[in-house]
Scaffold this motif. Structure first.
Motif: not given
Ligand SMILES: Nc1nc2c(c(=O)[nH]1)N(C=O)[C@@H](CNc1ccc(C(=O)N[C@@H](CCC(=O)O)C(=O)O)cc1)CN2
Ligand SMILES: Nc1nc2c(ncn2[C@@H]2O[C@H](COP(=O)(O)OP(=O)(O)OP(=O)(O)O)[C@@H](O)[C@H]2O)c(=O)[nH]1
Length: 446
Positions: A154-160, A394-396, A418-421, A428-430
């Motif tokens: 959930e925390q990752i998804n809200s960042l995304v 790092a990307f942000v 950043a979103q891909n990382s 979602k990316i694998s």
């Protein structure tokens, strides 16, 4: 994925004898297999007592069958559970019967992999299943459960989500370069980038602690012979794991103990005392000690407080690993237990014999890795999650730099990266290689 898959089967309970054992079957052949095996017709999600019969109609076992029709099952496919008596041979016979009826043996983690591929779990949750099973302390089990319930995801998804919104905003700003207000310099993007960095940092902190809970910290005890390393190992372990004598050079081989400090798993490694020995066995022990020292998360450098002849090894120990110097045997000098933070490092004065200062040492070990017992917000995490979070950070950061020179296109590109990382964390990316690696480390039947 839901249709046209082969049907997999495995014994889901641990090998050996137990009260009850479960053979789990998942895939499109489930109803067909059940029709041959059971003397009852399947009722969804209904426990039924039934005979499990072999090809000749002989009873292999009589137990409980449980049927979960697709998609409302663990894998999302049809599942049949055969809960029989928990004997290794009887379960093996049952498994072979299921295989003869068209299923194939499941690979490690394959049930959970199918759950992932059918969107029942994301990748971080699937990993949490294995981490829950492998948890060595109550705290790590609770944290794994939090990840399994989706707290981390959930925390990752809200960042995304935040990143997506910001990308839309930036891309719109790029498209409207002629507008009177310059969207890239009005401070909105900048503020949101700063907020994002803080959010990532928060998650990084929790993930770091989650990784420690999962893997445990490796602590190597190093020091001159007779400093009290084995005594300290025994005191931390709470039992006589190592031989302690007054003879210098007692410990020759590496000794490993897994313990927990208030729920923090710790691998303690006792090593041979470091000195210029001529003894062949001791020399080999010292060589092994040096190998372990290089691999440590932290080194406890033990010094005998009575040994006035400069017994420090600080110059010999690797500079890139944190060293905590523990001055032992203060019962002999009458010094008080104390912890000192100096520019040269941390010094803790203790007596393993009387226990003075042991609480200071334990507290320091927990503090130094940011471990606290209030793990309410801590989810289990793996090294790969932390690496992905670091990349995203790092990307942000880079996006913020591009913003300063008003390179809008590059800001957008960094945000996309950043979103891909972050997408690597939830899967979602694998890549197939990554998935293969993750699920291969599961146990069979999971
Ligand atoms: N007997 C048994 N016990 C078990 C498992 C199992 O496979 N079999 N599990 C194996 O890991 C765990 C439970 N995990 C499960 C997860 C989802 C569903 C399930 O049926 N999900 C459906 C329905 C959800 C609902 O009713 O709320 C779904 O997701 O659609 C079942 C078990 C632990 N205990
Ligand atoms: N007085 C006192 N003696 C201690 C203390 N800690 C350890 N000793 C004694 O010091 C001696 C050496 O202890 P060990 O734990 O075997 O030391 P070590 O560093 O593992 O020694 P090696 O195996 O030779 O490397 C033993 O006789 C212990 O009982 C302490 O805090 N106070």
């Amino acid at each position: 994925m839901l249709n046209n898959t082969d049907t997999i089967a495995a014994i889901a309970t641990p090998p050996g004898n137990g009260g009850v054992g479960i053979v789990r079957v998942s895939g499109s052949l489930v109803s067909q297999i059940a029709a041959q095996l059971l003397n009852k017709s399947l009722i969804p999600r209904h426990a039924q007592y039934s005979a499990f019969r072999d090809a000749e109609g002989e009873i292999i076992d009589a137990g409980i069958s449980l049927y979960f029709p697709s998609p409302a099952s663990y894998t999302g496919e049809d599942i049949l559970e055969l809960q029989g008596h928990g004997g290794a041979v009887v379960l093996d016979m049952l498994l072979h019967r299921v295989l003869a009826l068209g299923a194939r043996l499941a690979k490690p983690g394959e049930f959970t992999e199918r759950a992932f591929l059918n969107d029942k779990l994301d990748l971080a949750q699937a990993e949490a299943v294995a981490d829950l099973i492998e948890s060595s302390t109550e705290q790590s089990a609770r944290s794994a459960q939090k990840s399994l319930q989706g707290l981390f995801s959930e925390q990752i998804n809200s960042l995304v989500d935040e990143l997506t919104e910001l990308r839309i905003y930036v891309e719109a700003a790029i498209d409207f370069v002629d507008e009177e207000i310059d969207f890239l310099t009005d401070g909105v993007v900048e503020n949101r980038l700063v907020r994002l960095l803080l959010s990532v940092q928060d998650i990084q902190k929790n993930a770091q602690q989650g990784r420690l809970l999962r893997e445990g910290m490796t602590l190597v005890l190093a020091g001159k012979p007779n400093a009290g390393k084995s005594s300290l190992l025994n005191a931390l372990a709470g039992h006589e794991a190592a031989i302690v004598t007054a003879i210098a050079g007692t410990t020759r081989d590496i000794l490993r103990e897994r313990i927990q400090l208030d729920g923090m798993p710790l691998h303690i490694i006792d090593t041979a005392g470091l000195w210029d020995s001529d003894d062949i066995v001791e020399k080999e022990g010292i060589r092994r000690a040096r190998v372990e020292i290089q691999k440590a998360d932290k080194i406890l450098h033990l010094v005998d407080g009575q040994d006035v002849n400069n017994s420090s090894l600080l110059g010999e120990l690797p500079a890139h690993i944190e060293i905590i110097t523990v001055v032992n045997k203060i019962d002999l000098s009458g010094r008080s237990p104390v912890i000192e933070h100096t520019p040269q490092g941390t010094y803790i004065y203790i007596s393993v014999k009387t226990g003075q200062g042991m609480d200071l040492l334990k507290q320091h070990l927990k503090d130094s890795v940011g471990f606290n017992e209030a793990t309410d917000t801590v989810f289990i995490a793996r090294r790969r999650h932390i690496e992905a979070l670091n990349k995203a950070y790092a990307f942000v950061e880079s996006a913020a730099q591009q913003l300063r020179i008003r390179a809008g296109e590059l800001v957008a590109e960094d945000l996309r990266q950043a979103q891909n990382s972050l997408g690597e964390i939830t899967g979602k990316i694998s890549s197939d290689a990554l998935l293969g690696k993750i699920f291969a480390s599961f146990c069979i039947g999971k």
